[in-house]
Design an enzyme around this catalytic site. Sequence first.
Site, mmCIF file in Angstrom:
data_model
loop_
_atom_site.group_PDB
_atom_site.id
_atom_site.type_symbol
_atom_site.label_atom_id
_atom_site.label_comp_id
_atom_site.label_asym_id
_atom_site.label_seq_id
_atom_site.Cartn_x
_atom_site.Cartn_y
_atom_site.Cartn_z
ATOM 1 N N GLU A 1 33.943 14.878 58.037
ATOM 2 C CA GLU A 1 32.779 14.057 58.404
ATOM 3 C C GLU A 1 32.014 13.557 57.176
ATOM 4 O O GLU A 1 31.555 12.417 57.130
ATOM 5 C CB GLU A 1 31.835 14.877 59.298
ATOM 6 C CG GLU A 1 30.647 14.110 59.825
ATOM 7 C CD GLU A 1 31.066 12.905 60.652
ATOM 8 O OE1 GLU A 1 31.555 13.084 61.760
ATOM 9 O OE2 GLU A 1 30.909 11.773 60.159
ATOM 10 N N ILE B 1 25.675 10.716 58.033
ATOM 11 C CA ILE B 1 25.842 9.964 59.293
ATOM 12 C C ILE B 1 27.089 10.473 60.027
ATOM 13 O O ILE B 1 28.174 10.472 59.457
ATOM 14 C CB ILE B 1 26.028 8.447 59.017
ATOM 15 C CG1 ILE B 1 24.870 7.892 58.199
ATOM 16 C CG2 ILE B 1 26.196 7.676 60.324
ATOM 17 C CD1 ILE B 1 25.077 6.451 57.744
ATOM 18 N N LYS C 1 36.414 4.844 51.409
ATOM 19 C CA LYS C 1 35.783 5.100 52.721
ATOM 20 C C LYS C 1 36.261 4.082 53.751
ATOM 21 O O LYS C 1 36.496 4.427 54.914
ATOM 22 C CB LYS C 1 34.265 5.055 52.577
ATOM 23 C CG LYS C 1 33.722 6.232 51.754
ATOM 24 C CD LYS C 1 32.269 6.037 51.370
ATOM 25 C CE LYS C 1 31.730 7.227 50.585
ATOM 26 N NZ LYS C 1 30.443 6.967 49.952
HETATM 27 N N1 HSE Z 1 28.710 8.734 45.434
HETATM 28 C C1 HSE Z 1 28.641 8.554 46.839
HETATM 29 C C2 HSE Z 1 27.524 7.579 47.144
HETATM 30 C C3 HSE Z 1 28.351 9.876 47.516
HETATM 31 O O1 HSE Z 1 26.760 7.243 46.241
HETATM 32 O O2 HSE Z 1 27.427 7.123 48.270
HETATM 33 C C4 HSE Z 1 28.758 9.879 48.935
HETATM 34 O O3 HSE Z 1 30.098 9.619 49.130
#
Ligand code: HSE
Length: 430
Positions: free
Chosen positions: A129, A136, A205
Amino acid sequence: MKTVNAGILGIGNVGTGTYRTLQLNREKILESTGIDLRITKILNRHPEKDRGIAIDKSVYVQDVDSIIKDPNIDIVVELIGGIEPATTYMAEAIKNGKHVVTANKAALAANGEMLQKLATENHVMLRFEASVGGGIPIINALTSALLSNDFTEVLGILNGTTNYILTKMTDFQQKYADVLKEAQAKGFAEADPTSDVEGIDVANKLSILMSLIFGVNVPPEEIPTQGITNINQVDIDYANRFGCKIKLLAAAKKIGDKVECDVQPALIDVNHPLASVNNEFNAIFVRGNAVDDIMFYGKGAGPLPTGSAVVGDMISIARNIDKDSAYDMKPLLRYDSDLEYVGEGVNQYYVRLSVDDRPGILGNISSTLGRYGIGIESMMQSIQSRNEDESVPLVFIFYETSREVLDEALQEITNRSFVKSVDSVIRVQK
Ligand code: HSE
């Protein structure tokens, strides 16, 4: 009461956030679930380093095997980050019958298919998650509450560090390098912030989200990706004059049997809900054929929000250990669709040129663009911002075109003697 033991690999920002979340809420979790969730070992190769929280040092170990082969440990929580050795540790943990929780988007985007298969073969759960959107619960939502949908689109702000930087540059005219340091100090950034500012973290992501919603395996290196290192105050100010903000966006869309996707900064109308997502907040907008448009919003980075997601996964696994549920062994990541991945689709673009200030130049440029089928939606020439060489900025927003056609047209325009430079090309989100 059931006791479930976990071992953590890595005690950096996310590791300490996970430990603190459990410290804060262990009693509450025990009350509401009847499960006593314990962290019995932590892999910490630098025990002398101050982590800013009180941790009983007796849980520290220096040898990964003492966690992944410990018969008393049920869940291995991988919070080292980076593709290796994290992937190998997770694979070994799974082979040793451990359920695995990870926040590691780079390892999942690179090796998710292999890890998921291994987890299924070994009848253990792989949960992640915290890998997308920090606190989130987007993965839970997509793989549970929204399972009744066929998804057509995902659009999101998926990196806290870059959103923090762009917010401070936009609202307070702060300098990029200063704000990056602030974001690092707050624990938002990756160990090497290049992956944040160059958009790689977001591509990882997006690759995970595309597996969840479209069932495709698009390696992050095949997603057209651009970070925020070229975004400057001049473009932020012009965007403002066009009624827009600049945000680093991840976009993927299903069109027929094809999937288009990209990660890049984009101008977005100030009235769009994503335009008011500021600082380290992330937001993920999804379109499903039943639910229609739905948006998730919350802190996408930082030790505690990320710790919240990690501990949530640990609780969900612990509950399944407790009730011995086979349902949750089902893989979350899917790679079973025939959709064809085609890269970046057609978009509107913002383009800033520096040109000589002479009669006929605008006409020449617009007729060249016309030959390429590129129409002009808006144009701005600002003589107040005349450059040192007396050239002036010409700023356009073009109607939809493909990036390839735009690049060809700009190449032809750049060859004209009256064009000094193409200073910026930024996608416009409609
Ligand atoms: N380095 C990532 C960010 C942390 O700044 O969103 C979360 O994946």
